[in-house]
Motif scaffolding. Sequence first.
Motif, mmCIF file in Angstrom:
data_model
loop_
_atom_site.group_PDB
_atom_site.id
_atom_site.type_symbol
_atom_site.label_atom_id
_atom_site.label_comp_id
_atom_site.label_asym_id
_atom_site.label_seq_id
_atom_site.Cartn_x
_atom_site.Cartn_y
_atom_site.Cartn_z
ATOM 1 N N LEU A 99 3.409 1.748 -32.789
ATOM 2 C CA LEU A 99 2.233 2.231 -33.495
ATOM 3 C C LEU A 99 2.339 2.085 -35.008
ATOM 4 C CD1 LEU A 99 1.918 5.540 -31.445
ATOM 5 C CD2 LEU A 99 0.551 3.463 -31.114
ATOM 6 N N GLN A 100 1.241 1.698 -35.611
ATOM 7 C CA GLN A 100 1.100 1.741 -37.064
ATOM 8 C C GLN A 100 0.331 3.024 -37.381
ATOM 9 O OE1 GLN A 100 -0.995 -1.578 -38.758
ATOM 10 N NE2 GLN A 100 -1.115 -0.653 -40.775
ATOM 11 N N ILE A 101 0.977 3.958 -38.044
ATOM 12 C CA ILE A 101 0.396 5.288 -38.255
ATOM 13 C C ILE A 101 0.015 5.463 -39.719
ATOM 14 C CG2 ILE A 101 0.780 7.766 -37.988
ATOM 15 C CD1 ILE A 101 2.879 7.120 -35.874
ATOM 16 N N THR A 102 -1.238 5.858 -39.936
ATOM 17 C CA THR A 102 -1.744 6.081 -41.293
ATOM 18 C C THR A 102 -2.526 7.395 -41.328
ATOM 19 O OG1 THR A 102 -3.726 4.784 -40.786
ATOM 20 C CG2 THR A 102 -1.891 3.617 -41.834
ATOM 21 N N ALA A 103 -2.708 7.943 -42.522
ATOM 22 C CA ALA A 103 -3.454 9.194 -42.687
ATOM 23 C C ALA A 103 -4.451 9.047 -43.821
ATOM 24 C CB ALA A 103 -2.498 10.348 -42.965
ATOM 25 N N VAL A 118 -5.451 11.333 -38.799
ATOM 26 C CA VAL A 118 -4.270 10.485 -38.609
ATOM 27 C C VAL A 118 -4.631 9.423 -37.576
ATOM 28 C CG1 VAL A 118 -1.867 10.385 -37.884
ATOM 29 C CG2 VAL A 118 -2.704 12.364 -39.181
ATOM 30 N N THR A 119 -4.504 8.163 -37.958
ATOM 31 C CA THR A 119 -4.869 7.043 -37.084
ATOM 32 C C THR A 119 -3.620 6.344 -36.565
ATOM 33 O OG1 THR A 119 -6.912 6.704 -38.329
ATOM 34 C CG2 THR A 119 -6.167 4.884 -36.938
ATOM 35 N N ASN A 161 -3.952 -3.208 -26.985
ATOM 36 C CA ASN A 161 -3.306 -3.840 -28.122
ATOM 37 C C ASN A 161 -4.323 -4.141 -29.221
ATOM 38 O OD1 ASN A 161 -1.183 -5.249 -29.572
ATOM 39 N ND2 ASN A 161 -2.239 -7.129 -28.988
ATOM 40 N N GLY A 162 -4.018 -3.720 -30.453
ATOM 41 C CA GLY A 162 -4.902 -3.956 -31.582
ATOM 42 C C GLY A 162 -5.921 -2.860 -31.815
ATOM 43 N N GLU A 163 -6.061 -1.923 -30.868
ATOM 44 C CA GLU A 163 -7.025 -0.844 -31.034
ATOM 45 C C GLU A 163 -6.359 0.406 -31.621
ATOM 46 O OE1 GLU A 163 -10.358 -1.953 -27.637
ATOM 47 O OE2 GLU A 163 -9.137 -0.138 -27.406
ATOM 48 N N SER A 164 -7.213 1.331 -32.073
ATOM 49 C CA SER A 164 -6.712 2.545 -32.736
ATOM 50 C C SER A 164 -7.310 3.792 -32.114
ATOM 51 C CB SER A 164 -7.057 2.515 -34.235
ATOM 52 O OG SER A 164 -6.509 1.379 -34.864
ATOM 53 N N VAL A 165 -6.596 4.895 -32.277
ATOM 54 C CA VAL A 165 -7.081 6.199 -31.867
ATOM 55 C C VAL A 165 -6.656 7.185 -32.951
ATOM 56 C CG1 VAL A 165 -5.014 6.800 -30.540
ATOM 57 C CG2 VAL A 165 -7.217 7.817 -29.917
ATOM 58 N N VAL A 181 0.631 26.858 -52.244
ATOM 59 C CA VAL A 181 1.806 26.147 -51.718
ATOM 60 C C VAL A 181 1.550 24.649 -51.867
ATOM 61 C CG1 VAL A 181 3.251 25.722 -49.691
ATOM 62 C CG2 VAL A 181 2.262 28.000 -50.059
ATOM 63 N N ARG A 182 2.403 23.969 -52.577
ATOM 64 C CA ARG A 182 2.188 22.548 -52.850
ATOM 65 C C ARG A 182 2.668 21.697 -51.683
ATOM 66 N NH1 ARG A 182 5.367 18.789 -55.601
ATOM 67 N NH2 ARG A 182 6.826 20.472 -56.175
ATOM 68 N N ILE A 183 1.809 20.778 -51.236
ATOM 69 C CA ILE A 183 2.143 19.877 -50.116
ATOM 70 C C ILE A 183 2.742 18.587 -50.685
ATOM 71 C CG2 ILE A 183 1.240 18.662 -48.107
ATOM 72 C CD1 ILE A 183 -1.112 20.616 -48.129
ATOM 73 N N THR A 184 3.899 18.209 -50.146
ATOM 74 C CA THR A 184 4.593 17.030 -50.665
ATOM 75 C C THR A 184 4.688 15.868 -49.665
ATOM 76 O OG1 THR A 184 6.730 17.942 -49.986
ATOM 77 C CG2 THR A 184 5.962 18.454 -52.217
ATOM 78 N N GLY A 185 4.301 16.087 -48.438
ATOM 79 C CA GLY A 185 4.392 14.997 -47.451
ATOM 80 C C GLY A 185 3.922 15.428 -46.075
ATOM 81 N N LEU A 186 3.758 14.448 -45.192
ATOM 82 C CA LEU A 186 3.269 14.681 -43.826
ATOM 83 C C LEU A 186 4.217 14.010 -42.837
ATOM 84 C CD1 LEU A 186 1.068 15.463 -41.718
ATOM 85 C CD2 LEU A 186 -0.086 13.308 -42.296
ATOM 86 N N LEU A 187 4.645 14.755 -41.823
ATOM 87 C CA LEU A 187 5.516 14.232 -40.768
ATOM 88 C C LEU A 187 4.738 14.179 -39.461
ATOM 89 C CD1 LEU A 187 8.758 16.302 -41.547
ATOM 90 C CD2 LEU A 187 8.158 14.014 -42.385
ATOM 91 N N VAL A 188 4.719 13.011 -38.817
ATOM 92 C CA VAL A 188 3.980 12.831 -37.560
ATOM 93 C C VAL A 188 4.914 12.285 -36.482
ATOM 94 C CG1 VAL A 188 2.081 11.623 -36.403
ATOM 95 C CG2 VAL A 188 1.800 12.435 -38.762
#
Length: 229
Positions: A99-103, A118-119, A161-165, A181-188
């Motif tokens: 998976l290619q994961i993006t936010a 999150v895609t 293959n090639g599709e996203s959710v 509270v300052r947010i510094t990153g996202l873990l998926v």
Amino acid sequence: MRVHKVTIAALAVAAGLSLTACQNGDDSKGESAPSSASSPAGGSTGSAGGSSDGGSGAGSSDQGGGKDSAGKTSGGQGSTAGTGSDTNSKTGKCRTADLQITASDSTIDGDDDLSVAVTLKNTSGRNCSISGYAGVDLKTNAGSLSAQRTGQEPASGVLKNGESVAFGITYPANDSGGSGVRITGLLVTPPDETRTVTLNWPGAATLPVTEGGGSPVKVGPIGSAGQGG
């Protein structure tokens, strides 16, 4: 005496003729032996080849199945191909490496809560199945903060293959007037996986400070934020 000599001579001639006849009979048997021996050899070759045609019969038996010695039909290579086909028809689970994961920020004006989508795009080269809830943690200056599930019923599906959710993350806006509270990153972590991906946080910079237990961050199931190609 002459009579006895003639008799003895006659007996000698008769014995000679009898011996010659026996030798001729033995010779004829010796000549027919190779002919009778060659017949079983030819029959054995035909049996091993699967047909009286020899090699061509063996080839067709290997490639297309035939009958075994018990007379039962055997599938040959066809049976193996069928098993492989059944195995290949089963779709494996989507792994983190697939998976290619993006936010991205998905907040809509007027909503009570802010949101991030999150895609997950399938880049594996094959179809894979994915369902349930992903693991979501926010990295903050106060430590890690785990998102709580919304409780929506997850739907199972196949990601081609090639599709996203996508799935959604909701959180409250910091309207307290404080630094929050300052947010510094996202873990998926994708469903049923242990490998985690670290992303930049695309939403608001801070969360309001909350008292008591529980997390103000909520995560929906896979597909809760729509999907695209």
